[in-house]
Design a protein around this motif. Structure first.
Motif, PDB file in Angstrom:
ATOM      1  N   PRO A  25       0.806  -1.226   0.000  1.00  0.00           N
ATOM      2  CA  PRO A  25       0.000   0.000   0.000  1.00  0.00           C
ATOM      3  C   PRO A  25       0.836   1.272   0.000  1.00  0.00           C
ATOM      4  O   PRO A  25       0.384   2.318  -0.466  1.00  0.00           O
ATOM      5  CB  PRO A  25      -0.822  -0.130   1.293  1.00  0.00           C
ATOM      6  N   TRP A  26       2.066   1.192   0.511  1.00  0.00           N
ATOM      7  CA  TRP A  26       2.931   2.383   0.560  1.00  0.00           C
ATOM      8  C   TRP A  26       3.815   2.506  -0.680  1.00  0.00           C
ATOM      9  O   TRP A  26       4.711   3.343  -0.727  1.00  0.00           O
ATOM     10  CB  TRP A  26       3.792   2.346   1.819  1.00  0.00           C
ATOM     11  N   GLY A  27       3.589   1.651  -1.711  1.00  0.00           N
ATOM     12  CA  GLY A  27       4.273   1.789  -2.980  1.00  0.00           C
ATOM     13  C   GLY A  27       5.526   0.959  -3.154  1.00  0.00           C
ATOM     14  O   GLY A  27       6.187   1.041  -4.192  1.00  0.00           O
ATOM     15  N   GLU A  28       5.860   0.133  -2.175  1.00  0.00           N
ATOM     16  CA  GLU A  28       7.055  -0.707  -2.269  1.00  0.00           C
ATOM     17  C   GLU A  28       6.758  -1.939  -3.128  1.00  0.00           C
ATOM     18  O   GLU A  28       5.705  -2.565  -3.013  1.00  0.00           O
ATOM     19  CB  GLU A  28       7.475  -1.135  -0.866  1.00  0.00           C
ATOM     20  N   LEU A  29       7.695  -2.306  -3.991  1.00  0.00           N
ATOM     21  CA  LEU A  29       7.563  -3.497  -4.824  1.00  0.00           C
ATOM     22  C   LEU A  29       8.215  -4.664  -4.091  1.00  0.00           C
ATOM     23  O   LEU A  29       9.403  -4.621  -3.758  1.00  0.00           O
ATOM     24  CB  LEU A  29       8.247  -3.279  -6.177  1.00  0.00           C
ATOM     25  N   LEU A  30       7.430  -5.716  -3.838  1.00  0.00           N
ATOM     26  CA  LEU A  30       7.905  -6.860  -3.059  1.00  0.00           C
ATOM     27  C   LEU A  30       7.908  -8.128  -3.910  1.00  0.00           C
ATOM     28  O   LEU A  30       7.129  -8.264  -4.845  1.00  0.00           O
ATOM     29  CB  LEU A  30       7.014  -7.068  -1.829  1.00  0.00           C
ATOM     30  N   ALA A  31       8.783  -9.053  -3.558  1.00  0.00           N
ATOM     31  CA  ALA A  31       8.958 -10.275  -4.347  1.00  0.00           C
ATOM     32  C   ALA A  31       7.851 -11.287  -4.126  1.00  0.00           C
ATOM     33  O   ALA A  31       7.757 -12.260  -4.868  1.00  0.00           O
ATOM     34  CB  ALA A  31      10.302 -10.917  -4.012  1.00  0.00           C
ATOM     35  N   ALA A  77       5.331 -11.383   1.777  1.00  0.00           N
ATOM     36  CA  ALA A  77       6.300 -10.462   2.384  1.00  0.00           C
ATOM     37  C   ALA A  77       5.613  -9.313   3.114  1.00  0.00           C
ATOM     38  O   ALA A  77       6.212  -8.683   3.992  1.00  0.00           O
ATOM     39  CB  ALA A  77       7.244  -9.910   1.316  1.00  0.00           C
ATOM     40  N   LEU A  78       4.360  -9.033   2.775  1.00  0.00           N
ATOM     41  CA  LEU A  78       3.629  -7.972   3.477  1.00  0.00           C
ATOM     42  C   LEU A  78       3.495  -8.273   4.964  1.00  0.00           C
ATOM     43  O   LEU A  78       3.399  -7.362   5.791  1.00  0.00           O
ATOM     44  CB  LEU A  78       2.228  -7.808   2.866  1.00  0.00           C
ATOM     45  N   ASP A  79       3.461  -9.572   5.313  1.00  0.00           N
ATOM     46  CA  ASP A  79       3.257  -9.970   6.705  1.00  0.00           C
ATOM     47  C   ASP A  79       4.559 -10.174   7.460  1.00  0.00           C
ATOM     48  O   ASP A  79       4.533 -10.482   8.652  1.00  0.00           O
ATOM     49  CB  ASP A  79       2.432 -11.265   6.759  1.00  0.00           C
ATOM     50  N   LEU A 134      12.151  -4.937  -3.685  1.00  0.00           N
ATOM     51  CA  LEU A 134      12.776  -4.850  -5.000  1.00  0.00           C
ATOM     52  C   LEU A 134      12.774  -3.426  -5.546  1.00  0.00           C
ATOM     53  O   LEU A 134      13.134  -3.200  -6.702  1.00  0.00           O
ATOM     54  CB  LEU A 134      12.050  -5.774  -5.980  1.00  0.00           C
ATOM     55  N   GLY A 135      12.357  -2.471  -4.732  1.00  0.00           N
ATOM     56  CA  GLY A 135      12.327  -1.089  -5.195  1.00  0.00           C
ATOM     57  C   GLY A 135      10.969  -0.474  -4.953  1.00  0.00           C
ATOM     58  O   GLY A 135      10.240  -0.873  -4.046  1.00  0.00           O
ATOM     59  N   ALA A 136      10.624   0.491  -5.780  1.00  0.00           N
ATOM     60  CA  ALA A 136       9.357   1.201  -5.624  1.00  0.00           C
ATOM     61  C   ALA A 136       8.668   1.319  -6.977  1.00  0.00           C
ATOM     62  O   ALA A 136       9.318   1.426  -8.020  1.00  0.00           O
ATOM     63  CB  ALA A 136       9.602   2.596  -5.038  1.00  0.00           C
ATOM     64  N   VAL A 137       7.343   1.270  -6.933  1.00  0.00           N
ATOM     65  CA  VAL A 137       6.559   1.426  -8.151  1.00  0.00           C
ATOM     66  C   VAL A 137       6.823   2.808  -8.751  1.00  0.00           C
ATOM     67  O   VAL A 137       6.858   3.810  -8.034  1.00  0.00           O
ATOM     68  CB  VAL A 137       5.059   1.254  -7.851  1.00  0.00           C
ATOM     69  N   GLY A 138       7.042   2.844 -10.051  1.00  0.00           N
ATOM     70  CA  GLY A 138       7.318   4.103 -10.726  1.00  0.00           C
ATOM     71  C   GLY A 138       8.791   4.438 -10.807  1.00  0.00           C
ATOM     72  O   GLY A 138       9.193   5.300 -11.597  1.00  0.00           O
ATOM     73  N   ARG A 139       9.623   3.732  -9.990  1.00  0.00           N
ATOM     74  CA  ARG A 139      11.063   4.000 -10.022  1.00  0.00           C
ATOM     75  C   ARG A 139      11.877   2.749 -10.340  1.00  0.00           C
ATOM     76  O   ARG A 139      13.089   2.838 -10.499  1.00  0.00           O
ATOM     77  CB  ARG A 139      11.515   4.580  -8.671  1.00  0.00           C
ATOM     78  N   THR A 140      11.208   1.599 -10.411  1.00  0.00           N
ATOM     79  CA  THR A 140      11.896   0.337 -10.696  1.00  0.00           C
ATOM     80  C   THR A 140      11.346  -0.254 -11.981  1.00  0.00           C
ATOM     81  O   THR A 140      10.140  -0.502 -12.088  1.00  0.00           O
ATOM     82  CB  THR A 140      11.700  -0.665  -9.541  1.00  0.00           C
TER      83      THR A 140
END
Length: 251
Positions: free
Chosen positions: A130-136, A140-142, A153-159
């Motif tokens: 929800p905070w824009g982080e890209l996860l594998a 991993a959210l939990d 793996l980075g952030a949406v819009g920057r990776t």
């Protein structure tokens, strides 16, 4: 509005609660579900009927934190029986992924012929927090904040998608996903069909590899595979289950 844009929907469901689903699911282009199992879960056939009746085409039973692998295996097997009964297709993704790894009568494993496997870190699923982080992986959210960084793996819009193969985290996760790199996995009779992901070990035991002799994730995976293989002995169940792998499209 989401349905009008042609988007799909993923439902996160608790198998221990009544099998009532929200209305309007058929408006979405595709609907799949993650059904989280716990020892309090009951009536797998009712869940299969409810999901099929609501227009859900694909479901993954998720044994998060399972300690009673035998009870999970019994629920899982009963769910498979109901999922292959008469009615519209209701594919269980763990079974489809496991069977896709097996060679069809001496041929190449189905996964080598293209198409992602569901629930597999990086190659089968990516998650945007929800905070824009890209996860594998969605799991991993939990994870605790100190462990989640391994899956960041980075952030949406920057990776960019093209950057992912060069990331150390991606390489480590993919190496840990292949049983040949783990001595105990390499010797395991279940290895050819196993799709157990590093994020399951990370969530349960705090490492990519886990401690397999005491791993609840391993025990639940073996219980599920036992249920799948038992049903392959029956001609009608076998045809339906192998059809999930042969006609694979990720919903």
């Amino acid at each position: 509005e989401m349905a009008e844009l042609g988007l799909g929907l993923i439902l996160q469901l608790d198998a221990a609660k009544p099998s009532r689903l929200p209305a309007g699911l058929r408006r979405f282009a595709q609907t799949r579900a993650v059904l989280r199992w716990s020892p309090e879960a009951k009536n797998p056939a009712a869940w299969a009927r409810a999901l099929r009746g609501a227009g859900v085409g694909s479901v993954m039973l998720s044994p998060e934190g399972v300690e009673d692998a035998a009870a999970f295996g019994a629920f899982y097997g009963a769910f498979l029986d109901a999922a292959v009964a008469e009615g519209p297709p209701l594919r269980e993704e763990w079974a489809a992924a496991a069977l896709r790894r097996l060679p069809p009568e001496g041929g190449r494993p189905r996964e080598e012929r293209g198409g992602p496997l569901p629930g597999v870190d990086v190659t089968g699923e990516l998650c945007v927090a929800p905070w824009g982080e890209l996860l594998a992986a969605e799991r991993a959210l939990d994870l605790p904040e100190g462990e989640r960084g391994l899956y960041s793996l980075g952030a949406v819009g920057r990776t960019a998608w093209e950057e992912l193969p060069d990331k150390d985290a991606v390489r480590a996760i993919l190496v840990a996903s292949e049983g040949d790199h783990q001595p105990l996995c390499a010797q395991c009779v279940y290895k050819p069909a196993c799709t157990l992901t590093p994020s399951r070990h990370q969530a349960g035991q705090g490492s990519f590899w886990g401690h397999l002799p005491t791993s609840a994730a391993c025990a639940s995976a073996m219980a599920a595979l036992d249920a799948i293989f038992e049903r392959l002995k029956d001609d009608s169940s076998r045809e339906a289950l192998l059809g999930w792998a042969d006609n694979w499209t990720l919903l």
